[in-house]
Design an enzyme around this catalytic site. Structure first.
Site, PDB file in Angstrom:
ATOM      1  N   HIS A   1       0.454  10.645 -28.239  1.00  0.00           N
ATOM      2  CA  HIS A   1       0.111   9.343 -27.665  1.00  0.00           C
ATOM      3  C   HIS A   1      -0.652   8.482 -28.661  1.00  0.00           C
ATOM      4  O   HIS A   1      -0.481   7.256 -28.691  1.00  0.00           O
ATOM      5  CB  HIS A   1      -0.706   9.531 -26.390  1.00  0.00           C
ATOM      6  CG  HIS A   1       0.116   9.865 -25.188  1.00  0.00           C
ATOM      7  ND1 HIS A   1      -0.428  10.264 -23.995  1.00  0.00           N
ATOM      8  CD2 HIS A   1       1.469   9.867 -24.994  1.00  0.00           C
ATOM      9  CE1 HIS A   1       0.529  10.493 -23.121  1.00  0.00           C
ATOM     10  NE2 HIS A   1       1.692  10.266 -23.702  1.00  0.00           N
TER      11      HIS A   1
ATOM     12  N   LYS B   1       9.062  22.244 -14.973  1.00  0.00           N
ATOM     13  CA  LYS B   1       8.073  21.221 -14.639  1.00  0.00           C
ATOM     14  C   LYS B   1       7.724  21.250 -13.154  1.00  0.00           C
ATOM     15  O   LYS B   1       6.552  21.070 -12.775  1.00  0.00           O
ATOM     16  CB  LYS B   1       8.564  19.832 -15.047  1.00  0.00           C
ATOM     17  CG  LYS B   1       7.485  18.787 -14.782  1.00  0.00           C
ATOM     18  CD  LYS B   1       7.665  17.497 -15.540  1.00  0.00           C
ATOM     19  CE  LYS B   1       6.452  16.584 -15.317  1.00  0.00           C
ATOM     20  NZ  LYS B   1       6.601  15.289 -15.987  1.00  0.00           N
TER      21      LYS B   1
ATOM     22  N   LYS C   1       3.704  11.138 -11.514  1.00  0.00           N
ATOM     23  CA  LYS C   1       2.778  10.348 -12.336  1.00  0.00           C
ATOM     24  C   LYS C   1       3.421   8.999 -12.632  1.00  0.00           C
ATOM     25  O   LYS C   1       4.524   8.933 -13.165  1.00  0.00           O
ATOM     26  CB  LYS C   1       2.443  11.080 -13.635  1.00  0.00           C
ATOM     27  CG  LYS C   1       1.511  12.260 -13.443  1.00  0.00           C
ATOM     28  CD  LYS C   1       1.377  13.107 -14.686  1.00  0.00           C
ATOM     29  CE  LYS C   1       0.640  12.411 -15.789  1.00  0.00           C
ATOM     30  NZ  LYS C   1       0.362  13.331 -16.928  1.00  0.00           N
TER      31      LYS C   1
ATOM     32  N   GLU D   1      10.873  16.959 -25.281  1.00  0.00           N
ATOM     33  CA  GLU D   1      10.255  17.470 -24.059  1.00  0.00           C
ATOM     34  C   GLU D   1      10.865  18.809 -23.648  1.00  0.00           C
ATOM     35  O   GLU D   1      10.174  19.667 -23.089  1.00  0.00           O
ATOM     36  CB  GLU D   1      10.382  16.450 -22.927  1.00  0.00           C
ATOM     37  CG  GLU D   1       9.621  15.154 -23.163  1.00  0.00           C
ATOM     38  CD  GLU D   1       8.104  15.300 -23.076  1.00  0.00           C
ATOM     39  OE1 GLU D   1       7.617  16.369 -22.653  1.00  0.00           O
ATOM     40  OE2 GLU D   1       7.396  14.337 -23.437  1.00  0.00           O
TER      41      GLU D   1
ATOM     42  N   GLU E   1      -3.085  17.127 -11.694  1.00  0.00           N
ATOM     43  CA  GLU E   1      -3.476  17.359 -13.090  1.00  0.00           C
ATOM     44  C   GLU E   1      -4.971  17.668 -13.215  1.00  0.00           C
ATOM     45  O   GLU E   1      -5.700  17.059 -13.983  1.00  0.00           O
ATOM     46  CB  GLU E   1      -3.099  16.154 -13.964  1.00  0.00           C
ATOM     47  CG  GLU E   1      -3.080  16.513 -15.453  1.00  0.00           C
ATOM     48  CD  GLU E   1      -2.541  15.397 -16.338  1.00  0.00           C
ATOM     49  OE1 GLU E   1      -2.306  15.668 -17.511  1.00  0.00           O
ATOM     50  OE2 GLU E   1      -2.365  14.266 -15.849  1.00  0.00           O
TER      51      GLU E   1
ATOM     52  N   HIS F   1       0.960  15.965 -26.777  1.00  0.00           N
ATOM     53  CA  HIS F   1       0.795  14.587 -26.328  1.00  0.00           C
ATOM     54  C   HIS F   1      -0.532  13.960 -26.748  1.00  0.00           C
ATOM     55  O   HIS F   1      -0.624  12.735 -26.825  1.00  0.00           O
ATOM     56  CB  HIS F   1       0.953  14.512 -24.809  1.00  0.00           C
ATOM     57  CG  HIS F   1       2.374  14.631 -24.352  1.00  0.00           C
ATOM     58  ND1 HIS F   1       3.144  15.733 -24.627  1.00  0.00           N
ATOM     59  CD2 HIS F   1       3.168  13.784 -23.654  1.00  0.00           C
ATOM     60  CE1 HIS F   1       4.360  15.562 -24.105  1.00  0.00           C
ATOM     61  NE2 HIS F   1       4.389  14.384 -23.517  1.00  0.00           N
TER      62      HIS F   1
ATOM     63  N   ARG G   1      -1.633  21.824 -14.911  1.00  0.00           N
ATOM     64  CA  ARG G   1      -0.678  20.775 -15.281  1.00  0.00           C
ATOM     65  C   ARG G   1      -0.986  20.163 -16.644  1.00  0.00           C
ATOM     66  O   ARG G   1      -0.110  19.577 -17.284  1.00  0.00           O
ATOM     67  CB  ARG G   1      -0.660  19.688 -14.203  1.00  0.00           C
ATOM     68  CG  ARG G   1       0.429  18.645 -14.411  1.00  0.00           C
ATOM     69  CD  ARG G   1       0.634  17.829 -13.160  1.00  0.00           C
ATOM     70  NE  ARG G   1       1.549  16.714 -13.372  1.00  0.00           N
ATOM     71  CZ  ARG G   1       2.009  15.943 -12.398  1.00  0.00           C
ATOM     72  NH1 ARG G   1       1.657  16.165 -11.155  1.00  0.00           N
ATOM     73  NH2 ARG G   1       2.834  14.945 -12.656  1.00  0.00           N
TER      74      ARG G   1
ATOM     75  N   ASN H   1       0.865  18.577 -21.404  1.00  0.00           N
ATOM     76  CA  ASN H   1       0.466  17.620 -22.439  1.00  0.00           C
ATOM     77  C   ASN H   1       0.501  18.216 -23.842  1.00  0.00           C
ATOM     78  O   ASN H   1      -0.010  17.594 -24.782  1.00  0.00           O
ATOM     79  CB  ASN H   1      -0.947  17.096 -22.134  1.00  0.00           C
ATOM     80  CG  ASN H   1      -0.974  16.222 -20.903  1.00  0.00           C
ATOM     81  OD1 ASN H   1      -0.089  15.406 -20.688  1.00  0.00           O
ATOM     82  ND2 ASN H   1      -1.995  16.408 -20.066  1.00  0.00           N
TER      83      ASN H   1
ATOM     84  N   ARG I   1       0.810  -1.223   0.000  1.00  0.00           N
ATOM     85  CA  ARG I   1       0.000   0.000   0.000  1.00  0.00           C
ATOM     86  C   ARG I   1       0.848   1.281   0.000  1.00  0.00           C
ATOM     87  O   ARG I   1       0.377   2.347   0.377  1.00  0.00           O
ATOM     88  CB  ARG I   1      -0.970   0.035   1.193  1.00  0.00           C
ATOM     89  CG  ARG I   1      -2.020  -1.052   1.151  1.00  0.00           C
ATOM     90  CD  ARG I   1      -3.174  -0.727   2.083  1.00  0.00           C
ATOM     91  NE  ARG I   1      -4.231  -1.723   1.980  1.00  0.00           N
ATOM     92  CZ  ARG I   1      -4.388  -2.724   2.832  1.00  0.00           C
ATOM     93  NH1 ARG I   1      -3.561  -2.861   3.857  1.00  0.00           N
ATOM     94  NH2 ARG I   1      -5.380  -3.580   2.682  1.00  0.00           N
TER      95      ARG I   1
ATOM     96  N   HIS J   1       8.623   7.687 -27.989  1.00  0.00           N
ATOM     97  CA  HIS J   1       7.828   8.725 -27.328  1.00  0.00           C
ATOM     98  C   HIS J   1       8.254  10.114 -27.801  1.00  0.00           C
ATOM     99  O   HIS J   1       7.414  10.949 -28.141  1.00  0.00           O
ATOM    100  CB  HIS J   1       7.994   8.629 -25.807  1.00  0.00           C
ATOM    101  CG  HIS J   1       7.217   9.669 -25.065  1.00  0.00           C
ATOM    102  ND1 HIS J   1       5.843   9.641 -24.942  1.00  0.00           N
ATOM    103  CD2 HIS J   1       7.614  10.804 -24.429  1.00  0.00           C
ATOM    104  CE1 HIS J   1       5.426  10.687 -24.251  1.00  0.00           C
ATOM    105  NE2 HIS J   1       6.476  11.407 -23.925  1.00  0.00           N
TER     106      HIS J   1
END
Length: 362
Positions: free
Chosen positions: A255, A230, A146, A188, A240, A251, A244, A248, A124, A267
């Site tokens: 993606h 960032k 993330k 990036e 997000e 992206h 935030r 993207n 956990r 990527h």
């Protein structure tokens, strides 16, 4: 000697440092010992990481009093899956770790995402440290918490937010990074300046060749500059839910390209093409000038990244975007540029213009 750079990420209830210095991985054990009293540590890595790099990390941890064990997964985005996370659990749980045992991600973005997800879910939740080994993971995936894995429906659809306790960036590892991986990381870097820093983008226009030449002093400053951008965005929006989303940019298209191509486009290459499409969409919506579009295309080209030549079914690319995580209320949200250095989010884009933007990549 290049000076150490430290960028603080200040989140409510969880603050941590991103440290950038050539040679830093040799001191990883001491850095982690200052944060943890645990007796054990686990290093997760993949088959792409040189044995000497893994050995040096284990040696550093052992010197700081950690009984370190290495767990591995096969390299590649195609192995970023629940199935391979289960195999990592099988390697780690018999070690009888406890909730204080830190897990170290030693690798690129795939390893960082998978390690973070393992750390978020095993027992956990246990602490983890990011030790990125690619430019892409240094400036992007290692910062912000993330984590996750892919599903056949799309990329990063299974995951959790789980912040690291530290990010340790050693730019020296970039000396052995393949050029394709280095170029992918620059995508990036370009993105960060496009959404936040017009002056930084102008500097990239002048100096991006120094990155391709693996100028470690320049790369150290470039990484520190990008993680600072960032970090500020993550602080403003850790889960997000608003700002935030600007990260993207490129992206939503990217993606889709990555998934449809079954990751034959990397990527970084996918994001580069995605930024070109998003830039064209901005021009079509009268947000961005054609002069700025030319500047953006020129920098992407200078980084050795693609701006056209897409070899995929354009209808599939458009359709795939409907399954993106950024879809809200049935509407696709696009991050666009209202000038270089300023990002905006739009969910009212006509599908005909989206198709035109994708067609521009052929």
């Amino acid at each position: 000697m290049t000076a150490e750079r430290t960028i603080r990420v200040s989140l409510q209830g969880h603050a941590y440092d991103i440290t950038v210095r050539p040679g830093l991985h040799a001191d990883a054990g001491a850095k982690l010992r200052a944060l943890s009293k645990a007796a054990k540590a686990v290093v997760i890595t993949d088959s792409n990481i040189p044995a000497a790099t893994v050995s040096a990390m284990v040696t550093s941890l052992a010197a700081a009093g950690f009984a370190a064990t290495v767990a591995t997964v096969p390299a590649g985005e195609e192995h970023k899956s629940v199935e391979h996370v289960l195999k990592l659990y099988d390697q780690i749980l018999p070690l009888r770790i406890d909730r204080h045992t830190p897990i170290v991600a030693l690798g690129g973005g795939v390893i960082g995402d998978m390690t973070g997800f393992v750390a978020a879910t095993i027992l956990r939740g246990v602490p983890f440290v990011q030790c990125p080994t690619t430019l892409l993971s240094m400036v992007d995936a290692s910062v912000g918490g993330k984590t996750g894995v892919n599903h056949t429906v799309g990329k990063n659809l299974i995951g959790a937010f789980h912040q690291p306790i530290a990010v340790l960036v050693d730019p020296n590892v970039l000396k052995t990074l393949p050029q394709r991986e280095l170029r992918g990381g620059l995508a990036e870097c370009i993105k960060h300046d496009l959404i936040r820093d017009a002056e930084g983008f102008a500097n990239l226009e002048k100096d991006i060749g120094r990155a391709l030449a693996v100028d470690i002093k320049y790369l150290t400053e470039l990484v520190a500059h990008n993680v600072a951008i960032k970090a500020r965005v993550v602080e403003a929006d850790p889960f997000e839910r608003g700002e935030r989303a600007h990260l993207n940019f490129g992206h939503t298209f990217g993606h889709a390209i990555e998934s449809i191509s079954k990751y034959s486009y990397s990527h970084g290459e996918s994001v580069a093409l995605g930024m070109v499409a998003a830039t064209r969409l901005g021009v079509l919506l009268d947000l961005l000038s054609e002069a700025d579009e030319r500047r953006i295309r020129n920098v992407i080209t200078a980084a050795g990244l693609p701006i056209d030549g897409l070899k995929l079914d354009r209808n599939q690319v458009v359709d795939s975007m409907a399954f993106d995580k950024k879809v809200a209320g049935g509407k696709i949200r696009f991050v666009l540029l209202d000038g270089i250095g300023k990002a905006v989010v739009r969910d009212d884009v006509p599908v005909a213009l989206v198709r035109e933007a994708v067609e521009s990549l052929v």
